[in-house]
Write a protein that holds these residues in place. Structure first.
Motif, short mmCIF file in Angstrom:
data_model
loop_
_atom_site.label_atom_id
_atom_site.label_comp_id
_atom_site.label_asym_id
_atom_site.label_seq_id
_atom_site.Cartn_x
_atom_site.Cartn_y
_atom_site.Cartn_z
N ASP A 197 0.81 -1.22 0.00
CA ASP A 197 0.00 0.00 0.00
C ASP A 197 0.84 1.26 0.00
OD1 ASP A 197 -2.31 -1.51 -0.01
OD2 ASP A 197 -2.55 -1.46 2.17
N ASP A 198 1.98 1.23 0.69
CA ASP A 198 2.79 2.43 0.84
C ASP A 198 3.95 2.49 -0.16
OD1 ASP A 198 4.13 0.30 1.91
OD2 ASP A 198 4.83 1.35 3.71
N THR A 253 6.09 3.27 -3.54
CA THR A 253 6.19 4.26 -4.60
C THR A 253 6.54 3.55 -5.90
OG1 THR A 253 7.10 5.83 -2.98
CG2 THR A 253 7.26 6.42 -5.32
#
Length: 275
Positions: free
Chosen positions: A12-13, A15
């Protein structure tokens, strides 16, 4: 071979590489590179082509002052000597003190006791990113391998458990590079495929890859940085092979590809697979 990127499997986090490349080129981070004599030229040019700003500084008298002002530090032990090792340790300590992420490339750490000890001393300083071939990663984990000179004699798969253990030990990210790269932070893991069979025929390709990881580490978290660097390398290798006829022309075509690749190219490239 790795499967195309599955967005549902992406952390989810995380990049994505296309966004990481945009950030790299927007910020043009300064990357302090302590690398070997063979790799200096290509490592600097790879960073420049991708969008970073390399500084090839290795004097013991100044590294501790320079590392804290850089966006990232990369350390490569390819052409090792006692003064260089002292400089590497001083730079790593200064980077840690300033919160600057740093990358360790333990070139041929399995080849001699001196080199093995140097790599362990640097590993104890807990790099944010550790990048090596399978034989180097196995040796750092205290296991025997089949490396010869600076070349791996082991498969990437053989070093995956060692990579996970080293990631948990250091709290950083470990990349095992080869025909299909493996990346882990100790819990999450991914594979990156692609590139070209001509890449191993050009000296310092792997060393310059570690420098590029430093460039990305200056603008995104370590796991994201490693994946972005590997995906960009894979895409540049793929494009460079199409535009070249052998190792010499490939080196030029690879640099041209690095400079010309767009974030959209990385968004559409099927190099990344989460495990």
């Amino acid at each position: 071979m790795a499967r195309p990127q599955d967005e549902d499997a992406m952390p989810d986090d995380f990049t994505p590489p296309d966004i990481a490349l945009t950030r790299l080129r927007e910020s043009v981070p300064l990357v302090h590179c302590i690398t070997n004599y063979v790799a200096m030229d290509l490592a600097a040019n790879v960073l420049l082509a991708a969008g970073g700003s390399p500084a090839m500084i290795h004097a013991e008298e100044e590294v501790a002052d320079f590392a804290p002002i850089a966006g990232a530090l990369t350390i490569n032990i390819g052409t090792l000597s006692a003064p260089w090792l002292r400089a590497m340790e001083a730079a790593a300590d200064a980077a840690n003190g300033a919160g600057v992420p740093w990358v360790l490339d333990p070139v041929a750490n399995f080849a001699t006791p001196y080199r093995r000890d140097a790599a362990q001393r640097l590993l104890e300083r807990k790099p944010a990113i550790l990048r090596g071939n399978a034989s180097e990663i196995l040796a750092l984990a205290g296991q025997s391998g089949a490396g010869k000179g600076a070349d791996s004699g082991d498969t990437v798969e053989a070093a995956e458990d060692a990579a996970r253990a080293l990631a948990r030990q250091t709290g950083g990210v470990v990349a095992v590079t080869g025909p299909v790269d493996f990346v882990t932070d100790g819990s999450r893991a991914a594979r990156v495929s692609g590139g070209s069979d001509r890449m191993p025929k050009v000296t310092a390709m792997g060393c310059s890859q570690a420098g590029l990881m430093g460039g990305f580490a200056a603008v995104v978290p370590p796991l994201d940085a490693v994946v972005a660097a590997l995906v960009l390398f894979a895409e540049a290798g793929t494009q460079g092979e199409r535009a070249s006829h052998g190792p010499g022309s490939f080196r030029v075509a690879f640099l041209d590809a690095l400079a010309g690749i767009t974030p959209e190219d990385l968004r559409n490239a099927p190099h990344l697979a989460w495990l």
